[in-house]
Design a protein around this motif. Structure first.
Motif, short mmCIF file in Angstrom:
data_model
loop_
_atom_site.label_atom_id
_atom_site.label_comp_id
_atom_site.label_asym_id
_atom_site.label_seq_id
_atom_site.Cartn_x
_atom_site.Cartn_y
_atom_site.Cartn_z
N ASN A 22 0.86 -1.18 0.00
CA ASN A 22 0.00 0.00 0.00
C ASN A 22 0.90 1.23 0.00
O ASN A 22 1.50 1.57 1.01
CB ASN A 22 -0.91 0.00 1.23
CG ASN A 22 -1.90 1.14 1.21
OD1 ASN A 22 -1.88 1.97 0.31
ND2 ASN A 22 -2.76 1.19 2.21
N GLN A 23 0.98 1.91 -1.14
CA GLN A 23 1.86 3.06 -1.27
C GLN A 23 1.14 4.37 -0.94
O GLN A 23 1.75 5.44 -1.03
CB GLN A 23 2.44 3.12 -2.68
CG GLN A 23 3.33 1.94 -2.96
CD GLN A 23 3.92 1.98 -4.36
OE1 GLN A 23 3.48 2.74 -5.22
NE2 GLN A 23 4.90 1.13 -4.60
N LYS A 24 -0.11 4.28 -0.56
CA LYS A 24 -0.86 5.48 -0.17
C LYS A 24 -0.37 5.95 1.19
O LYS A 24 0.06 5.16 2.02
CB LYS A 24 -2.35 5.17 -0.13
CG LYS A 24 -2.91 4.73 -1.46
CD LYS A 24 -4.34 4.31 -1.31
CE LYS A 24 -4.85 3.73 -2.61
NZ LYS A 24 -6.18 3.15 -2.45
N ARG A 25 -0.47 7.25 1.44
CA ARG A 25 0.02 7.80 2.70
C ARG A 25 -1.04 7.83 3.80
O ARG A 25 -0.68 7.84 4.98
CB ARG A 25 0.54 9.21 2.48
CG ARG A 25 1.76 9.25 1.59
CD ARG A 25 2.51 10.56 1.81
NE ARG A 25 3.65 10.65 0.94
CZ ARG A 25 4.84 10.14 1.23
NH1 ARG A 25 5.01 9.48 2.35
NH2 ARG A 25 5.86 10.28 0.41
N HIS A 26 -2.33 7.83 3.45
CA HIS A 26 -3.35 8.01 4.48
C HIS A 26 -4.51 7.02 4.40
O HIS A 26 -5.28 6.92 5.33
CB HIS A 26 -3.93 9.43 4.41
CG HIS A 26 -2.89 10.49 4.53
ND1 HIS A 26 -2.19 10.73 5.69
CD2 HIS A 26 -2.39 11.37 3.62
CE1 HIS A 26 -1.32 11.72 5.50
NE2 HIS A 26 -1.42 12.12 4.24
#
Length: 112
Positions: A22-26
């Motif tokens: 998961n490369q998303k930050r939030h």
């Protein structure tokens, strides 16, 4: 990323891994699955992630690779699907991942 077993023998089931990151930050990722198969004519299977994957984390999904004929063969993983956030819609994205592996001959019982 697709991780194949080092030694796969004909007539035996091997353990492969599909790594999900998961490369998303939030935003977390929920319930994903992939279509996986051995060879072009192999039966499609689902490799399912039933857990939550928090931002900036990765997780390995185990794929029990069915036995194949000996020789060179391809492993295919494609079609990342999810039904999040709505359970009645299915979203499919991604590019197939292929990996060529060598299937060794069946184990033989040795006698002296």
């Amino acid at each position: 990323m697709l991780e194949a077993p080092d030694h796969l023998r004909a007539g035996e089931t091997g353990l492969g891994r599909v790594w999900v990151e998961n490369q998303k930050r939030h935003v977390p990722i929920f319930v994903l699955w992939f279509h996986a198969r051995v060879g072009k004519k192999g039966k499609k299977e689902r490799v399912i992630m039933n857990r939550r994957l928090d931002p900036m984390q990765r997780h390995a999904l185990n794929w029990h690779i069915p036995s194949a004929a000996r020789g060179s063969t391809m492993l295919w993983v494609s079609g990342v699907e999810s039904q999040y956030p709505f359970g009645f819609l299915t979203k499919t994205i991604g590019v197939p991942i292929e990996k060529e592996i060598t299937v060794w001959p069946r184990r033989q019982e040795y006698r002296l």
